[in-house]
Design an enzyme around this catalytic site. Structure first.
Site, PDB file in Angstrom:
ATOM      1  N   LYS A  89      -5.556 -20.014  10.098  1.00  0.00           N
ATOM      2  CA  LYS A  89      -4.347 -20.371   9.358  1.00  0.00           C
ATOM      3  C   LYS A  89      -3.313 -19.281   9.563  1.00  0.00           C
ATOM      4  O   LYS A  89      -3.480 -18.143   9.130  1.00  0.00           O
ATOM      5  CB  LYS A  89      -4.618 -20.543   7.869  1.00  0.00           C
ATOM      6  CG  LYS A  89      -3.359 -20.946   7.110  1.00  0.00           C
ATOM      7  CD  LYS A  89      -3.509 -20.817   5.604  1.00  0.00           C
ATOM      8  CE  LYS A  89      -2.186 -21.095   4.899  1.00  0.00           C
ATOM      9  NZ  LYS A  89      -1.121 -20.101   5.243  1.00  0.00           N
ATOM     10  N   GLU A  99      -8.904  -7.882   3.560  1.00  0.00           N
ATOM     11  CA  GLU A  99      -8.161  -6.681   3.959  1.00  0.00           C
ATOM     12  C   GLU A  99      -6.789  -6.820   3.337  1.00  0.00           C
ATOM     13  O   GLU A  99      -5.991  -7.651   3.735  1.00  0.00           O
ATOM     14  CB  GLU A  99      -8.097  -6.581   5.493  1.00  0.00           C
ATOM     15  CG  GLU A  99      -7.699  -5.206   5.988  1.00  0.00           C
ATOM     16  CD  GLU A  99      -6.196  -5.044   6.082  1.00  0.00           C
ATOM     17  OE1 GLU A  99      -5.605  -4.509   5.104  1.00  0.00           O
ATOM     18  OE2 GLU A  99      -5.623  -5.443   7.086  1.00  0.00           O
ATOM     19  N   CYS A 135      -0.016  -2.549   6.972  1.00  0.00           N
ATOM     20  CA  CYS A 135      -0.944  -2.429   5.849  1.00  0.00           C
ATOM     21  C   CYS A 135      -1.384  -0.990   5.622  1.00  0.00           C
ATOM     22  O   CYS A 135      -1.779  -0.631   4.519  1.00  0.00           O
ATOM     23  CB  CYS A 135      -2.157  -3.334   6.074  1.00  0.00           C
ATOM     24  SG  CYS A 135      -2.986  -3.072   7.651  1.00  0.00           S
ATOM     25  N   GLU A 168       2.975  -1.197  -3.084  1.00  0.00           N
ATOM     26  CA  GLU A 168       3.172  -1.342  -1.641  1.00  0.00           C
ATOM     27  C   GLU A 168       4.568  -1.912  -1.389  1.00  0.00           C
ATOM     28  O   GLU A 168       4.925  -2.975  -1.887  1.00  0.00           O
ATOM     29  CB  GLU A 168       2.110  -2.272  -1.059  1.00  0.00           C
ATOM     30  CG  GLU A 168       2.157  -2.362   0.454  1.00  0.00           C
ATOM     31  CD  GLU A 168       1.028  -3.194   1.029  1.00  0.00           C
ATOM     32  OE1 GLU A 168       0.612  -2.925   2.167  1.00  0.00           O
ATOM     33  OE2 GLU A 168       0.559  -4.121   0.339  1.00  0.00           O
TER      34      GLU A 168
END
Length: 490
Positions: free
Chosen positions: A175, A250, A284, A382
């Site tokens: 996806k 993750e 990330c 973040e």
């Protein structure tokens, strides 16, 4: 205008309900292509195709060595098309073409690595504690894999999932993110050209509801490999209660970089710049919390600001560009409001803090904030943008405590010329990856993953192969005597 269809069971198709989405070029802010959007019908078809591929036809009958050769062919094809894939990724996501092309070229090494491991997965003969029993184990494919990949490193994160999944004999439904999905469909063209059997790799895109929910809760999905944000991950974990799929996550992070007074300042500045402004901060492992020992704080910040001021912002397709646009306008708005809030909370703006003058598109100037403490939003959350929060420390123990004071734990950096200190600190930091005197280095051989809210499970390395297999135990009675009466106890 380019239109991308879904790739299911070796065929290209639009959504049954005609659903599609527009994809925007972040450098111009204009729609440049459309993509079909998967609904319930397409999710069910893709999962059924993957399940069928694992039980019927050439993939189910293929030896591990043959699977390895097919993975190698896929790696070759990706390497040959790296320039094209990289350019499409840049147009669709705004990432620098220099980075996307280089990264896509390197991705082929992941397919080669797992091609070599395909026929190295072994079981064991067990020294069982019962007479006349031969007992052994073997590792078998875990089942249909739902691989959910974000937009920010699509070819890399696809390879870290597809490589071990296919080497182990599974079939996959990929996806793509609804943000910038075009490169995934260009990749699907390569899958078709290589001749990977229908249903082994299916590529769809769609929104979390219903596409993501249906895929990750589907009763025929045995494994979910997800890269993305913590809030979406919570939904995936809840969805997996419906199918008991094994889930790896993750989830990004808020990675610390610690710069000690004995560090090579040039190398440390380069590491901090790479860790924060590489990929326009949309990484990330972005090292966006920078802790500088007090004795070198002023000198280091001066060098950092000087270097940041030299960064070339521009068209991500340009050879001289060093920082491109953010992928979405929503990211620009989030970064902008967070920086303003940080200043209101007491942070000092040393550089940036705005969109560049006279530029259309979704750009934001690389930003450095001098923060007096960690209770500031840009330090805690973040950013997924080019925002660096700098803090200071006095002692090694203080640096470790500050670095560990976060709900995340994906990456970390340590810059010091003292090897013993480098070892001590890297051992003490609670994160899945620690780089010492470097940053953002990757390899197919090295496992990748985080602690705490940065997720669970590992991608890359031999460890990933184990996560895409299940252990089967076989008992064989070798006695010439019939099996004993079970109701007679001896």
């Amino acid at each position: 205008m380019q239109h991308y269809q879904l790739y299911i069971d070796g065929d290209w198709c639009d959504a049954a309900d005609g659903g599609k989405l527009d994809s925007v070029n972040p450098a111009s802010g204009e729609v440049w292509c459309t993509c079909a959007v998967a609904g319930e019908s397409e999710v069910n078809r893709a999962v059924a195709a993957a399940r069928r591929a694992m039980s019927e036809g050439p993939w189910a009958e293929m030896t591990a060595t043959a699977r390895g050769k097919m993975l190698r062919a896929l790696g070759d094809a990706v390497a040959q098309k790296a320039q094209h894939l990289g350019e499409i990724e840049t147009i669709d996501s705004g990432k620098l073409a220099k980075e996307t092309k280089m990264q896509t070229g390197y991705v082929s090494d992941y397919y080669y690595y797992y091609a070599g491991l395909a026929d190295k997965v072994q079981g064991a003969t067990l020294p069982i504690d019962k007479p006349n029993m031969h007992v052994y184990t073997k590792r078998v494919p875990i089942g249909v894999v739902a691989a959910v990949v974000p937009w920010n490193a699509q070819m890399f994160l696809t390879a870290t999932k597809l490589g071990p999944a296919l080497a182990a004999g599974n079939a996959v439904v990929l996806k793509a993110s609804e943000q910038a999905p075009a490169p995934m469909f260009e990749f699907a063209k390569i899958v078709e050209e290589v001749g990977i059997p229908p249903g082994v790799i299916n590529v769809i895109t769609g929104h979390g509801e219903p596409c993501g929910r249906l895929l990750t809760s589907h009763p025929d999905v045995a494994r979910v490999a997800f890269t993305g944000g913590p809030e979406t991950a919570k939904h995936i974990v809840r969805n997996s209660a419906e199918n008991f799929a094994i889930v790896s996550l993750e989830l990004g992070g808020k990675s610390p970089i610690i710069v000690f007074e004995d560090a090579d300042l040039e190398g440390a500045v380069n590491g901090v710049i790479a860790g924060n402004f590489g990929a326009t901060g949309q990484s990330c492992v972005a090292g966006s919390r920078v802790f500088i020992q007090s004795s070198i704080r002023d000198k280091f910040l001066e060098k950092l600001v000087e270097r940041a001021a030299q960064i070339v912002i521009g068209d991500p397709l340009g050879d001289d560009t060093q920082v491109g646009p953010l992928c979405t306008q929503a990211q620009v708005d989030h970064v902008s409001s967070s920086v303003k809030m940080a200043v209101d909370e007491g942070a000092k703006l040393l550089h940036g803090g705005k969109q560049p003058d006279g530029m259309a598109g979704q750009y934001y100037v690389p930003t450095i904030l001098d923060c007096p403490h960690q209770d500031i939003q840009t330090v805690r959350e973040e950013m997924f943008g080019p925002v660096l929060s700098a803090l200071s420390f006095d002692t090694e123990d203080e640096a470790i405590a500050l670095a560990n004071d976060s709900r995340f734990g994906l990456g970390a950096g340590v810059f010091t010329e003292n090897l013993a200190r480098g070892l001590r600190v890297s051992d003490a930091i609670h994160s899945g990856i620690v780089w010492v005197n470097t940053y953002r280095a990757i390899s197919p051989i090295a496992p990748f993953g985080g602690f705490k809210h940065s997720g669970s499970g590992r991608e890359a390395g031999m460890e990933a192969m184990n996560e895409y297999t299940a252990i089967k135990t076989i008992w064989i009675n070798t006695s010439s005597e019939p099996m004993a009466n079970p109701f007679v106890m001896r």
